[in-house]
Each structure stands twice: as structure tokens, then as C-alpha cells.
Design a protein around this motif. Sequence first.
Motif, PDB file in Angstrom:
ATOM      1  N   LEU A 203       9.335   6.047  -3.990  1.00 14.66           N
ATOM      2  CA  LEU A 203      10.023   6.931  -3.044  1.00 14.66           C
ATOM      3  C   LEU A 203      10.595   6.138  -1.877  1.00 14.66           C
ATOM      4  CD1 LEU A 203       7.841  10.170  -2.713  1.00 14.66           C
ATOM      5  CD2 LEU A 203      10.125   9.959  -3.710  1.00 14.66           C
ATOM      6  N   ARG A 204       9.811   5.210  -1.342  1.00 17.84           N
ATOM      7  CA  ARG A 204      10.298   4.410  -0.217  1.00 17.84           C
ATOM      8  C   ARG A 204      11.493   3.562  -0.632  1.00 17.84           C
ATOM      9  NH1 ARG A 204       4.113   3.022   1.389  1.00 17.84           N
ATOM     10  NH2 ARG A 204       3.839   4.614   3.019  1.00 17.84           N
ATOM     11  N   ARG A 205      11.427   2.995  -1.815  1.00 18.00           N
ATOM     12  CA  ARG A 205      12.543   2.160  -2.281  1.00 18.00           C
ATOM     13  C   ARG A 205      13.831   2.979  -2.420  1.00 18.00           C
ATOM     14  NH1 ARG A 205      10.328   0.382  -6.733  1.00 18.00           N
ATOM     15  NH2 ARG A 205      11.554   1.601  -8.203  1.00 18.00           N
ATOM     16  N   SER A 212       9.804  -1.727   3.340  1.00 16.57           N
ATOM     17  CA  SER A 212       8.603  -2.470   3.739  1.00 16.57           C
ATOM     18  C   SER A 212       8.086  -2.030   5.106  1.00 16.57           C
ATOM     19  CB  SER A 212       8.887  -3.978   3.743  1.00 16.57           C
ATOM     20  OG  SER A 212       9.914  -4.278   4.663  1.00 16.57           O
ATOM     21  N   HIS A 213       8.935  -1.322   5.867  1.00 16.29           N
ATOM     22  CA  HIS A 213       8.513  -0.757   7.157  1.00 16.29           C
ATOM     23  C   HIS A 213       8.927   0.720   7.192  1.00 16.29           C
ATOM     24  CE1 HIS A 213       8.825  -5.130   7.964  1.00 16.29           C
ATOM     25  NE2 HIS A 213       7.769  -4.901   8.717  1.00 16.29           N
ATOM     26  N   VAL A 218       4.716   7.689   5.720  1.00 19.61           N
ATOM     27  CA  VAL A 218       3.767   6.881   6.487  1.00 19.61           C
ATOM     28  C   VAL A 218       2.401   6.886   5.811  1.00 19.61           C
ATOM     29  CG1 VAL A 218       2.670   6.587   8.741  1.00 19.61           C
ATOM     30  CG2 VAL A 218       5.016   7.498   8.592  1.00 19.61           C
ATOM     31  N   THR A 219       1.820   5.694   5.666  1.00 21.13           N
ATOM     32  CA  THR A 219       0.470   5.573   5.112  1.00 21.13           C
ATOM     33  C   THR A 219      -0.562   5.655   6.224  1.00 21.13           C
ATOM     34  OG1 THR A 219       1.279   4.113   3.349  1.00 21.13           O
ATOM     35  CG2 THR A 219      -1.091   4.103   3.775  1.00 21.13           C
ATOM     36  N   GLU A 220      -1.567   6.494   6.018  1.00 22.41           N
ATOM     37  CA  GLU A 220      -2.743   6.510   6.881  1.00 22.41           C
ATOM     38  C   GLU A 220      -3.842   5.806   6.094  1.00 22.41           C
ATOM     39  OE1 GLU A 220      -2.878   7.444   9.870  1.00 22.41           O
ATOM     40  OE2 GLU A 220      -1.188   8.814  10.200  1.00 22.41           O
ATOM     41  N   PRO A 221      -4.115   4.524   6.367  1.00 20.25           N
ATOM     42  CA  PRO A 221      -4.983   3.721   5.503  1.00 20.25           C
ATOM     43  C   PRO A 221      -6.323   4.384   5.208  1.00 20.25           C
ATOM     44  CG  PRO A 221      -3.930   2.335   7.152  1.00 20.25           C
ATOM     45  CD  PRO A 221      -3.606   3.750   7.526  1.00 20.25           C
ATOM     46  N   ARG A 226       1.708  10.787   5.217  1.00 17.69           N
ATOM     47  CA  ARG A 226       2.312  11.792   6.082  1.00 17.69           C
ATOM     48  C   ARG A 226       3.826  11.603   6.049  1.00 17.69           C
ATOM     49  NH1 ARG A 226       0.297  10.058  10.350  1.00 17.69           N
ATOM     50  NH2 ARG A 226       2.127   9.300  11.453  1.00 17.69           N
ATOM     51  N   PHE A 227       4.548  12.741   5.988  1.00 16.80           N
ATOM     52  CA  PHE A 227       6.010  12.711   6.060  1.00 16.80           C
ATOM     53  C   PHE A 227       6.448  13.001   7.492  1.00 16.80           C
ATOM     54  CE2 PHE A 227      10.006  15.177   6.109  1.00 16.80           C
ATOM     55  CZ  PHE A 227      10.876  14.187   5.669  1.00 16.80           C
TER      56      PHE A 227
END
Length: 230
Positions: A203-205, A212-213, A218-221, A226-227
Motif C-alpha cells: 500500500l505504501r509503495r 520509506s517515510h 503509520v506504524t505503531e510498533p 493508523r491512517f
Amino acid sequence: MTRVLVVDDEPQIVRALVINLKARKYEVDAAPDGATALQLAAARHPDVVLLDLGLPDMDGVEVIKGLRGWTRVPILVLSARHTSDEKVEALDAGADDYVTKPFGMDELLARLRASVRRSEPVGQDIGEDLAIVETAGFTVDLAAKKVHRAGRDVRLTPTEWHLLEVLVRNGGRLVSQKQLLQEVWGPSYGTETNYLRVYMAQLRRKLEADPSHPRHFVTEPGMGYRFERD
């Protein structure tokens, strides 16, 4: 009735799948190789494809790419290949799920039902203000199940779309890994976080200006994703 295209060159596996699927009221077409599979898919428009990667005339990944050139039909890979690299290659090419041979028929049928379910439109009503979600880089049309970026449609697999849809509908809120797995893959999932990593990267790609940023996905480790619209 749901139409299934079975693509495998092992007659005993094809026979077992055909018997079990027809007993559960599925319509079934079978192809022994990649070329026949692509022809049957174009002629019969299946609702889901069960695909072996080890075909006699071409690699199953090439079949996935051929199908993804024109259809978002769910593709469930069946393969004796066990390495994660090979699984990721199939998922990257556009497969929606992966079952390793030998497999249990009950598990396979559950995965198949989940794949078909993910490709169906969501039945709940969407408010007009939520139907179209715009970010600086792309627009998500929940009602039409489409994503636009730079004036063009972005082609997503059914699994990618379902993951995007869950995140967008929960915009600004943390969605746990377990919730995402169960909503997108089914209630029997909950620990396969590698699935999420693969699909979030896809999805990010496809949608982030700088994958890469990420700005929007957003990842919450250790917790989830989260969108963020802005």
C-alpha cells in the motif's frame, strides 16, 4: 453460484478439489497449465482462482501477473514452496493468500470463503462526507471501491483494498494488528503479522510519496497501524 478456477497439473489434487467444491455448490473450471488458466479466466470470469505455482508451461507468478493486468479476482495460491521469499514474491505479484501443500480441505475452503468475502462490496451505508476521503497525494472513493493518484486509477488487489478500507474507515484511530488480521483475513487469524508487513509495504509503495517515510499509513510498533488523512 460462486465460480472457482482451479489451476494445478496434479490430477489427484484437481479431482479432490473439484469433488469438494461441487459438493458445496461451487461451479468449477479446471486448467492443467498457465496458458489454459489465462484463457479460461478470460472466457469464464471466475469469482476466485486457486493457483498452483509449479505449472508445466510457466511459473505461477507469471499467471498472477497476467491476471492482474485486467482483473482483481481473488487469487489463492497453493504451493509446495515453503520459503518466505517465494511467498512474498507471489503476494507482491498480486496473490491474496497462500496455502502450503499439503493442506487440509477445511482450512483451504475457509480461506477460499474469506477471499471471496473480501472481494464483495461492503454492505453498510456510507455517509456522503465519508464516501470520498482525500489526502494530499491520493483520493479514496469508498463507495466506488477506487483509489486515484495523480489523476489515474491505482490498481489494488482485493486484499489491499480491504486493508485500505478498514484503515480509512477508522481514520485517525489505531487499528490493532489482531483486528486488521481478523477483519481482512478472517476470524481464525490473529498472529500472522508478516501478512500485515507485506501488504502495508505494498500500500505504501502504491500510495505514499515516500514509502520509506510514510505520512498516511503509520506504524505503531508492536500495536498496529493508523491512517492519517493529513
